[in-house]
Design a protein around this motif. Structure first.
Motif, PDB file in Angstrom:
ATOM      1  N   LEU A 258      62.423  30.256 104.438  1.00  0.00           N
ATOM      2  CA  LEU A 258      62.617  31.673 104.149  1.00  0.00           C
ATOM      3  C   LEU A 258      63.615  31.863 103.011  1.00  0.00           C
ATOM      4  CD1 LEU A 258      62.739  33.330 107.694  1.00  0.00           C
ATOM      5  CD2 LEU A 258      60.768  32.666 106.309  1.00  0.00           C
ATOM      6  N   VAL A 259      64.681  31.100 103.039  1.00  0.00           N
ATOM      7  CA  VAL A 259      65.707  31.206 101.997  1.00  0.00           C
ATOM      8  C   VAL A 259      65.147  30.771 100.645  1.00  0.00           C
ATOM      9  CG1 VAL A 259      67.908  30.247 101.204  1.00  0.00           C
ATOM     10  CG2 VAL A 259      67.653  31.007 103.579  1.00  0.00           C
ATOM     11  N   ALA A 260      64.337  29.724 100.640  1.00  0.00           N
ATOM     12  CA  ALA A 260      63.751  29.255  99.374  1.00  0.00           C
ATOM     13  C   ALA A 260      62.876  30.343  98.748  1.00  0.00           C
ATOM     14  CB  ALA A 260      62.924  27.988  99.614  1.00  0.00           C
ATOM     15  N   VAL A 261      62.113  31.045  99.569  1.00  0.00           N
ATOM     16  CA  VAL A 261      61.268  32.129  99.051  1.00  0.00           C
ATOM     17  C   VAL A 261      62.131  33.280  98.553  1.00  0.00           C
ATOM     18  CG1 VAL A 261      59.531  33.850  99.654  1.00  0.00           C
ATOM     19  CG2 VAL A 261      59.319  31.511 100.517  1.00  0.00           C
ATOM     20  N   ALA A 262      63.184  33.623  99.304  1.00  0.00           N
ATOM     21  CA  ALA A 262      64.042  34.744  98.904  1.00  0.00           C
ATOM     22  C   ALA A 262      64.788  34.448  97.612  1.00  0.00           C
ATOM     23  CB  ALA A 262      65.029  35.055 100.028  1.00  0.00           C
ATOM     24  N   ARG A 263      65.157  33.209  97.401  1.00  0.00           N
ATOM     25  CA  ARG A 263      65.897  32.866  96.180  1.00  0.00           C
ATOM     26  C   ARG A 263      65.008  32.969  94.945  1.00  0.00           C
ATOM     27  NH1 ARG A 263      69.045  27.324  97.234  1.00  0.00           N
ATOM     28  NH2 ARG A 263      69.644  27.734  95.068  1.00  0.00           N
ATOM     29  N   THR A 264      63.746  32.603  95.091  1.00  0.00           N
ATOM     30  CA  THR A 264      62.805  32.682  93.959  1.00  0.00           C
ATOM     31  C   THR A 264      61.505  33.283  94.471  1.00  0.00           C
ATOM     32  OG1 THR A 264      63.784  30.618  93.119  1.00  0.00           O
ATOM     33  CG2 THR A 264      61.781  31.392  92.047  1.00  0.00           C
ATOM     34  N   PRO A 265      61.453  34.605  94.631  1.00  0.00           N
ATOM     35  CA  PRO A 265      60.270  35.228  95.224  1.00  0.00           C
ATOM     36  C   PRO A 265      59.017  35.001  94.385  1.00  0.00           C
ATOM     37  CG  PRO A 265      62.137  36.750  95.188  1.00  0.00           C
ATOM     38  CD  PRO A 265      62.513  35.582  94.342  1.00  0.00           C
ATOM     39  N   PRO A 266      57.910  34.667  95.025  1.00  0.00           N
ATOM     40  CA  PRO A 266      56.643  34.490  94.291  1.00  0.00           C
ATOM     41  C   PRO A 266      56.066  35.855  93.907  1.00  0.00           C
ATOM     42  CG  PRO A 266      56.287  34.269  96.644  1.00  0.00           C
ATOM     43  CD  PRO A 266      57.773  34.409  96.465  1.00  0.00           C
ATOM     44  N   SER A 267      55.192  35.869  92.927  1.00  0.00           N
ATOM     45  CA  SER A 267      54.598  37.128  92.465  1.00  0.00           C
ATOM     46  C   SER A 267      53.227  37.371  93.070  1.00  0.00           C
ATOM     47  CB  SER A 267      54.493  37.139  90.940  1.00  0.00           C
ATOM     48  OG  SER A 267      53.776  36.006  90.482  1.00  0.00           O
ATOM     49  N   THR A 268      52.633  36.359  93.702  1.00  0.00           N
ATOM     50  CA  THR A 268      51.321  36.524  94.332  1.00  0.00           C
ATOM     51  C   THR A 268      51.287  35.758  95.651  1.00  0.00           C
ATOM     52  OG1 THR A 268      50.327  34.570  93.302  1.00  0.00           O
ATOM     53  CG2 THR A 268      50.205  36.647  92.063  1.00  0.00           C
ATOM     54  N   LYS A 269      50.321  36.122  96.493  1.00  0.00           N
ATOM     55  CA  LYS A 269      50.160  35.406  97.765  1.00  0.00           C
ATOM     56  C   LYS A 269      49.771  33.958  97.506  1.00  0.00           C
ATOM     57  CE  LYS A 269      46.687  36.575 100.393  1.00  0.00           C
ATOM     58  NZ  LYS A 269      45.862  37.314 101.397  1.00  0.00           N
ATOM     59  N   GLU A 271      50.667  32.128  95.011  1.00  0.00           N
ATOM     60  CA  GLU A 271      51.881  31.411  94.606  1.00  0.00           C
ATOM     61  C   GLU A 271      52.749  31.096  95.824  1.00  0.00           C
ATOM     62  OE1 GLU A 271      55.831  32.035  91.751  1.00  0.00           O
ATOM     63  OE2 GLU A 271      54.122  33.429  91.604  1.00  0.00           O
ATOM     64  N   LEU A 272      52.826  32.037  96.758  1.00  0.00           N
ATOM     65  CA  LEU A 272      53.590  31.784  97.987  1.00  0.00           C
ATOM     66  C   LEU A 272      52.988  30.612  98.755  1.00  0.00           C
ATOM     67  CD1 LEU A 272      55.695  32.511 100.181  1.00  0.00           C
ATOM     68  CD2 LEU A 272      54.027  34.167 101.080  1.00  0.00           C
ATOM     69  N   ALA A 273      51.670  30.618  98.884  1.00  0.00           N
ATOM     70  CA  ALA A 273      51.010  29.553  99.648  1.00  0.00           C
ATOM     71  C   ALA A 273      51.168  28.193  98.990  1.00  0.00           C
ATOM     72  CB  ALA A 273      49.530  29.894  99.818  1.00  0.00           C
ATOM     73  N   SER A 274      51.368  28.183  97.671  1.00  0.00           N
ATOM     74  CA  SER A 274      51.471  26.898  96.961  1.00  0.00           C
ATOM     75  C   SER A 274      52.915  26.368  96.917  1.00  0.00           C
ATOM     76  CB  SER A 274      50.931  27.045  95.539  1.00  0.00           C
ATOM     77  OG  SER A 274      51.751  27.916  94.772  1.00  0.00           O
ATOM     78  N   MET A 275      53.860  27.142  97.406  1.00  0.00           N
ATOM     79  CA  MET A 275      55.257  26.696  97.364  1.00  0.00           C
ATOM     80  C   MET A 275      55.470  25.544  98.350  1.00  0.00           C
ATOM     81  SD  MET A 275      57.437  30.278  97.100  1.00  0.00           S
ATOM     82  CE  MET A 275      59.027  29.380  97.049  1.00  0.00           C
ATOM     83  N   ARG A 276      55.854  24.399  97.824  1.00  0.00           N
ATOM     84  CA  ARG A 276      56.078  23.225  98.684  1.00  0.00           C
ATOM     85  C   ARG A 276      57.267  23.429  99.618  1.00  0.00           C
ATOM     86  NH1 ARG A 276      56.090  17.786  95.267  1.00  0.00           N
ATOM     87  NH2 ARG A 276      56.220  16.996  97.433  1.00  0.00           N
ATOM     88  N   SER A 277      58.223  24.233  99.159  1.00  0.00           N
ATOM     89  CA  SER A 277      59.412  24.460  99.988  1.00  0.00           C
ATOM     90  C   SER A 277      59.151  25.450 101.114  1.00  0.00           C
ATOM     91  CB  SER A 277      60.562  24.983  99.121  1.00  0.00           C
ATOM     92  OG  SER A 277      60.187  26.168  98.442  1.00  0.00           O
ATOM     93  N   PHE A 278      57.994  26.114 101.092  1.00  0.00           N
ATOM     94  CA  PHE A 278      57.645  27.053 102.155  1.00  0.00           C
ATOM     95  C   PHE A 278      56.741  26.328 103.148  1.00  0.00           C
ATOM     96  CE2 PHE A 278      55.176  30.756 103.858  1.00  0.00           C
ATOM     97  CZ  PHE A 278      56.255  31.368 104.489  1.00  0.00           C
ATOM     98  N   ASN A 279      57.347  25.794 104.217  1.00  0.00           N
ATOM     99  CA  ASN A 279      56.586  24.989 105.165  1.00  0.00           C
ATOM    100  C   ASN A 279      56.839  25.468 106.596  1.00  0.00           C
ATOM    101  OD1 ASN A 279      59.151  23.809 105.843  1.00  0.00           O
ATOM    102  ND2 ASN A 279      58.929  22.513 104.020  1.00  0.00           N
ATOM    103  N   GLY A 280      56.325  24.735 107.535  1.00  0.00           N
ATOM    104  CA  GLY A 280      56.399  25.127 108.936  1.00  0.00           C
ATOM    105  C   GLY A 280      55.005  25.304 109.497  1.00  0.00           C
ATOM    106  N   ARG A 281      54.872  25.229 110.810  1.00  0.00           N
ATOM    107  CA  ARG A 281      53.539  25.201 111.411  1.00  0.00           C
ATOM    108  C   ARG A 281      52.786  26.520 111.253  1.00  0.00           C
ATOM    109  NH1 ARG A 281      54.872  24.954 117.911  1.00  0.00           N
ATOM    110  NH2 ARG A 281      55.433  27.147 118.195  1.00  0.00           N
ATOM    111  N   ALA A 282      53.525  27.640 111.020  1.00  0.00           N
ATOM    112  CA  ALA A 282      52.851  28.931 110.829  1.00  0.00           C
ATOM    113  C   ALA A 282      52.950  29.426 109.398  1.00  0.00           C
ATOM    114  CB  ALA A 282      53.441  29.971 111.787  1.00  0.00           C
ATOM    115  N   GLU A 286      49.727  32.063 108.950  1.00  0.00           N
ATOM    116  CA  GLU A 286      50.146  33.470 108.969  1.00  0.00           C
ATOM    117  C   GLU A 286      50.566  33.919 107.568  1.00  0.00           C
ATOM    118  OE1 GLU A 286      50.181  35.660 111.565  1.00  0.00           O
ATOM    119  OE2 GLU A 286      49.115  34.111 112.722  1.00  0.00           O
ATOM    120  N   ILE A 287      49.875  33.387 106.542  1.00  0.00           N
ATOM    121  CA  ILE A 287      50.296  33.659 105.169  1.00  0.00           C
ATOM    122  C   ILE A 287      50.244  35.145 104.831  1.00  0.00           C
ATOM    123  CG2 ILE A 287      48.004  33.340 104.173  1.00  0.00           C
ATOM    124  CD1 ILE A 287      51.377  32.128 102.699  1.00  0.00           C
ATOM    125  N   ASP A 288      49.304  35.887 105.415  1.00  0.00           N
ATOM    126  CA  ASP A 288      49.226  37.329 105.140  1.00  0.00           C
ATOM    127  C   ASP A 288      50.479  38.040 105.648  1.00  0.00           C
ATOM    128  OD1 ASP A 288      46.769  37.058 103.948  1.00  0.00           O
ATOM    129  OD2 ASP A 288      45.617  37.670 105.714  1.00  0.00           O
TER     130      ASP A 288
END
Length: 413
Positions: A258-269, A271-282, A286-288
């Protein structure tokens, strides 16, 4: 490498009777009858599923009373435990680290009138190790295995080895309590222990933070109100989902993601899904949900403050610059309390919590004397025995520090 020893290992503790979970009405009625007909204190423990479930509810409650034997109750199998609460009414409850279990016990209607905390008793006796296994070995000469303490106790059915572990957590507590009570009496600490036990029993829970998302681990690295808004919305989305599915939030998406996304917010869904630092079982299933939170954070006009007011004191290392008079008072009082704690053979933090001393040093009562310091200690929640043991020493240290020239104090520090 550890030195070889000729001392034999202590024998393993074993349950006194077969371990069975009470999870049906007939067994529950029988368990209540047994507890009611027993004699003396009741050993009590509870197992939660911290790290696995959202709630801190009890998934197993263990009881042991002389004349009653051991009772293991599944509290999730019953609408209430009122009959059990009535059977336990008036008895002393014996718990190890009571502050950990009392909240979940009260949640199901079990609330003691008096307690004996064997962990706290061990601290007051000056034991080097106060975990239940260490205390059992020192006082009873038995080895108590603790390998299931972090298990997922919401599992059903509960494995037999876990039940053995759970039963032993209470079957030995009454013997530990009796040994500690005798030792406390021998060293003149029975009254101190009674005051400490009552303080634990009656301690009020801390008020819920107004902005719980700020406790997100690593949120201090997020810069700017807009980025903080993203962090907030992601935390709120995760918390709501974790509550709905009864899962520990960090098991869905860890704080670091969550912190990694907040520090560098993606501009598209995408881009969010492709972030390697955004992980976890959900994180992907639950990308939407997460993208909606990011969008809200990026567009909301309700921006959080970059900093929030706090009554927390600055760290002591900064006192010499921020409040040199308080720094001198704290440095003068600390060694005096250490000596008192050594004389009483107990940890300094049990003599007086560090935060209480810091608050008094930062803003002492006026005029400073044993009486005003005693009143201030009471206002901060110190127990009577702590006030008697420390007020005079603190007052003396503060007066001495305030009379010491600044340059002399700095030279001696």
């Amino acid at each position: 490498m550890a030195e070889p020893t000729d001392e034999p290992a202590p024998p393993d503790a074993v349950p006194a009777q077969p371990v069975v979970v009470v999870d049906d009405p007939a067994a529950y009625r029988e368990a209540v009858r047994r507890i009611a007909e027993g004699d003396g204190p009741i050993a009590v423990d509870a197992e939660r599923a911290s790290g696995f479930r959202y709630s801190q509810r009890a998934y197993l409650i263990q009881l042991f009373r002389r004349g009653s034997g051991t009772v293991l109750i599944d509290p999730t199998a019953f609408p209430d435990l009122d009959d059990l609460a009535a059977a336990m009414s008036g008895a002393e409850w014996v718990l190890h680290a009571a502050s950990q279990d009392l909240p979940c016990l009260r949640e199901v209607g079990l609330d003691p009138e008096r307690i004996f905390d064997t962990e706290l008793g061990a601290r007051l006796l000056g034991f080097e190790r106060v975990g239940l296994g260490a205390v059992v070995e020192q006082l009873l000469g038995l080895h108590l295995a603790k390998e299931h303490s972090a298990a997922d106790w919401s599992t059903r059915p509960l494995p037999k080895p876990w039940l053995v572990y759970a039963a032993l957590d209470v079957e030995l507590l009454l013997d530990v309590r009796d040994h500690e009570a005798r030792l406390l009496e021998e060293v003149g600490k029975s009254r101190i222990a009674e005051e400490e036990f009552e303080a634990v029993r009656t301690r009020q829970p801390k008020p819920a933070p107004t902005e719980p998302w700020r406790r997100l681990s690593g949120v201090h690295t997020v810069r700017g109100s807009r980025n903080l808004a993203v962090a907030r919305e992601l935390w709120l989305a995760r918390d709501a989902y974790a509550r709905a599915v009864d899962s520990a939030p960090g098991r869905l998406v860890p704080d670091a993601s969550l912190v990694a996304v907040a520090r560098t917010p993606p501009s598209t869904k995408r881009e969010l899904a492709s972030m390697r630092s955004f992980n976890g079982r959900a994180s992907r299933s639950e990308i939407d949900r997460w993208w909606s939170a990011v969008e809200t954070g990026l567009t909301t006009e309700d921006l959080p403050a970059a900093r929030v007011p706090s009554d927390a004191l600055p760290p002591p290392r900064a006192w010499s610059d921020r409040n040199p008079e308080a720094d001198r008072r704290l440095k003068a009082a600390r060694p005096r309390l250490v000596r008192i704690a050594e004389d009483l053979d107990l940890p300094t933090e049990n003599l007086l919590t560090p935060d209480v001393l810091r608050r008094l040093a930062w803003a002492p009562p006026q005029p400073v004397d044993a009486g005003t310091v005693a009143e201030a200690l009471e206002e901060q929640g110190a127990r009577p025995w702590q006030v008697v043991a420390t007020a005079q020493a603190i007052a003396g240290a503060f007066v001495e520090a305030d009379q010491t020239p600044v340059d002399e104090a700095e030279a001696s520090s």
